[in-house]
Design a protein around this motif. Sequence first.
Motif, short mmCIF file in Angstrom:
data_model
loop_
_atom_site.label_atom_id
_atom_site.label_comp_id
_atom_site.label_asym_id
_atom_site.label_seq_id
_atom_site.Cartn_x
_atom_site.Cartn_y
_atom_site.Cartn_z
N GLY A 287 0.80 -1.21 0.00
CA GLY A 287 0.00 0.00 0.00
C GLY A 287 0.84 1.26 0.00
N ALA A 288 1.99 1.20 0.69
CA ALA A 288 2.85 2.37 0.78
C ALA A 288 3.72 2.54 -0.46
CB ALA A 288 3.74 2.27 2.02
N ARG A 289 4.10 1.42 -1.05
CA ARG A 289 4.94 1.46 -2.26
C ARG A 289 4.45 0.38 -3.20
NH1 ARG A 289 11.32 1.25 -1.52
NH2 ARG A 289 10.84 3.32 -0.69
N PRO A 290 3.72 0.75 -4.26
CA PRO A 290 3.16 -0.25 -5.17
C PRO A 290 4.17 -1.31 -5.56
CG PRO A 290 2.42 1.93 -5.78
CD PRO A 290 3.45 2.12 -4.69
N SER A 291 3.85 -2.56 -5.25
CA SER A 291 4.76 -3.66 -5.53
C SER A 291 3.97 -4.96 -5.51
CB SER A 291 5.88 -3.71 -4.49
OG SER A 291 5.35 -3.79 -3.17
N ALA A 292 4.56 -6.00 -6.07
CA ALA A 292 3.95 -7.32 -6.08
C ALA A 292 4.13 -7.96 -4.71
CB ALA A 292 4.59 -8.18 -7.16
#
Length: 222
Positions: free
Chosen positions: A156-161
């Motif tokens: 949520g804080a840093r778009p990632s898989a």
Amino acid sequence: MNQVKFGAELISRVMDHLCSQLDGCEGVGLSVWPDGKLLKALGVAVELDAEQLTSGAGPLVEASRDERQVSGKVGGMDVVAVPGSWGDSGPVVLTVYLSHSPQVADLKAIEEIEPLIATAAAVVEFCAGEVMRADQMVRMVQHRRYIEQAKGLVMGARPSAPGEAFELLVRASQHANVKLRDVATALVLVVGGTLEDSAEEVVEPPAAAFDVARRLWEALRV
């Protein structure tokens, strides 16, 4: 088929499945601690897990002692040792041997399968007469839930898989030499302030875990 045979068969099938999902997988092992008993091993894990158990050194032993994911080399093979917490006495440790350095996709596949293997190991040990209380099983589920919640916070804080979020948590854990479950629980507390469980059911992470969680959260929000 009784519970012990079912658990052992489940372990074998899931370990086979895990290895089939990983390019360059050369072996998978599963051991129970603090006794260091090898429950099951496939491929090169038969020799390399036994070697570490005998010598008392290596990623497998380190993961069991520190209860955090450890990567390294044994016998020229890359290995990822993943502890699955199931009680206060010690973890169950999954070792995966690869012909290459572990990638994000490898860690994601291991992360998804490890809880099922740990649960099957719990069935085998419990039915074999080993002491395993209901509260230990509850903690297994709790730890997994907090790790999943922490992954969600990272994404949520840093778009990632999901695999990338998990790898970030693992790196933070390894860098600070703090258990992954403690970092995850501390992150959930740092961000949300509370856990779903009552205070009597949850052991608060050590101060070092909160330090890691705060630094990680600050870095993610930059």
